[in-house]
Design a protein around this motif. Structure first.
Motif, short mmCIF file in Angstrom:
data_model
loop_
_atom_site.label_atom_id
_atom_site.label_comp_id
_atom_site.label_asym_id
_atom_site.label_seq_id
_atom_site.Cartn_x
_atom_site.Cartn_y
_atom_site.Cartn_z
N GLY A 31 0.80 -1.21 0.00
CA GLY A 31 0.00 0.00 0.00
C GLY A 31 0.83 1.26 0.00
O GLY A 31 0.32 2.35 0.18
N ASP A 32 2.16 1.13 -0.19
CA ASP A 32 3.03 2.30 -0.18
C ASP A 32 3.08 2.98 -1.55
O ASP A 32 4.09 3.56 -1.91
CB ASP A 32 4.46 1.88 0.23
N GLY A 33 2.03 2.93 -2.28
CA GLY A 33 2.05 3.51 -3.61
C GLY A 33 1.01 4.58 -3.83
O GLY A 33 0.57 4.80 -4.94
N GLY A 34 0.57 5.25 -2.77
CA GLY A 34 -0.36 6.34 -2.96
C GLY A 34 -1.75 6.06 -2.43
O GLY A 34 -2.61 6.91 -2.47
N GLY A 35 -2.01 4.91 -1.91
CA GLY A 35 -3.33 4.63 -1.36
C GLY A 35 -3.33 3.30 -0.65
O GLY A 35 -2.42 2.49 -0.82
N PRO A 36 -4.35 3.07 0.13
CA PRO A 36 -4.40 1.80 0.85
C PRO A 36 -4.59 0.63 -0.09
O PRO A 36 -5.25 0.73 -1.11
CB PRO A 36 -5.60 1.95 1.79
N ALA A 37 -4.00 -0.50 0.26
CA ALA A 37 -4.06 -1.67 -0.60
C ALA A 37 -5.46 -2.25 -0.64
O ALA A 37 -5.83 -2.92 -1.58
CB ALA A 37 -3.08 -2.73 -0.10
N ASP A 38 -6.28 -2.00 0.38
CA ASP A 38 -7.61 -2.57 0.43
C ASP A 38 -8.69 -1.61 -0.08
O ASP A 38 -9.86 -1.78 0.22
CB ASP A 38 -7.94 -3.02 1.85
N LEU A 39 -8.30 -0.61 -0.82
CA LEU A 39 -9.26 0.35 -1.36
C LEU A 39 -10.01 -0.31 -2.51
O LEU A 39 -9.55 -0.36 -3.64
CB LEU A 39 -8.55 1.62 -1.85
N ALA A 40 -11.15 -0.85 -2.22
CA ALA A 40 -11.98 -1.51 -3.22
C ALA A 40 -13.43 -1.36 -2.78
O ALA A 40 -13.73 -1.29 -1.61
CB ALA A 40 -11.61 -2.98 -3.33
N SER A 41 -14.31 -1.30 -3.74
CA SER A 41 -15.72 -1.17 -3.42
C SER A 41 -16.52 -1.96 -4.44
O SER A 41 -16.47 -1.68 -5.63
CB SER A 41 -16.11 0.31 -3.46
N THR A 42 -17.24 -2.92 -3.96
CA THR A 42 -18.04 -3.75 -4.83
C THR A 42 -19.42 -3.13 -5.01
O THR A 42 -19.83 -2.28 -4.20
CB THR A 42 -18.19 -5.16 -4.23
N PRO A 43 -20.14 -3.56 -6.03
CA PRO A 43 -21.51 -3.08 -6.19
C PRO A 43 -22.36 -3.35 -4.94
O PRO A 43 -23.19 -2.53 -4.55
CB PRO A 43 -22.03 -3.84 -7.40
N ALA A 44 -22.14 -4.49 -4.30
CA ALA A 44 -22.90 -4.82 -3.08
C ALA A 44 -22.58 -3.84 -1.96
O ALA A 44 -23.48 -3.41 -1.22
CB ALA A 44 -22.59 -6.24 -2.64
N GLU A 45 -21.30 -3.47 -1.82
CA GLU A 45 -20.93 -2.50 -0.78
C GLU A 45 -21.53 -1.13 -1.08
O GLU A 45 -21.95 -0.42 -0.17
CB GLU A 45 -19.41 -2.39 -0.69
N LYS A 46 -21.57 -0.77 -2.36
CA LYS A 46 -22.19 0.50 -2.74
C LYS A 46 -23.68 0.50 -2.43
O LYS A 46 -24.22 1.49 -1.93
CB LYS A 46 -21.94 0.79 -4.22
N ARG A 47 -24.36 -0.62 -2.73
CA ARG A 47 -25.79 -0.74 -2.42
C ARG A 47 -26.02 -0.63 -0.91
O ARG A 47 -26.94 0.05 -0.45
CB ARG A 47 -26.35 -2.06 -2.93
N THR A 48 -25.17 -1.29 -0.14
CA THR A 48 -25.30 -1.25 1.31
C THR A 48 -25.12 0.17 1.83
O THR A 48 -25.89 0.63 2.68
CB THR A 48 -24.26 -2.19 1.97
N ALA A 49 -24.15 0.88 1.30
CA ALA A 49 -23.92 2.27 1.72
C ALA A 49 -25.10 3.16 1.32
O ALA A 49 -25.55 3.99 2.11
CB ALA A 49 -22.62 2.79 1.10
#
Length: 145
Positions: A31-49
């Motif tokens: 993750g030392d390249g400008g952002g966290p390594a776990d920065l991901a968002s699935t359609p399901a996570e977007k729906r939940t949000a």
């Protein structure tokens, strides 16, 4: 900064001894390249949000905004005075309450816009991918044979 010092800094930056930025490599998995390594968002996570915004944040914000309505009106009435000679606090409270209502309405509108954006992102990305794929297929020599 003196001219000689500026020239020295430029020479150091372009010299072989300096660390240069490389744009032709992938960021390390740490993750030392400008952002966290776990920065991901699935359609399901977007729906939940989006659902959380719709079911909890929007109604909660509107309710909290309306909670001060009765107490503010009561305070404005008390400070107004019965004989027409009230305190300046009454007018100030009315102005502050008007600003509060405007801010709550703006916040609820922003929440609604975020909810809409979350729900539309997957569709827009998919439509963009399909559109680009169609354009490439039209130009592809492989698909024409």
């Amino acid at each position: 900064m003196a001219w000689d010092e500026w020239e020295q800094l430029k020479a150091n930056a372009s010299g072989s001894n300096s660390a240069q930025t490389r744009l032709n490599q992938v960021a390390p998995p740490s993750g030392d390249g400008g952002g966290p390594a776990d920065l991901a968002s699935t359609p399901a996570e977007k729906r939940t949000a989006a659902n959380a915004i719709e079911q909890h944040l929007e109604p909660g914000t509107a309710k909290a905004g309306n909670t001060v309505e009765i107490s503010t009106e009561s305070a404005v009435s008390e400070f107004r005075g019965k004989d027409g000679h009230g305190w300046d606090t009454s007018t100030a409270l009315k102005k502050a309450h008007a600003a509060w209502e405007k801010q709550v309405k703006s916040l609820v509108g922003r929440l609604s816009a975020e909810k809409y954006a979350l729900r539309e992102t997957a569709t827009r990305i998919q439509n963009t991918d399909i559109g680009i794929g169609t354009q490439f297929r039209q130009q592809s020599q492989i698909d024409k044979h």
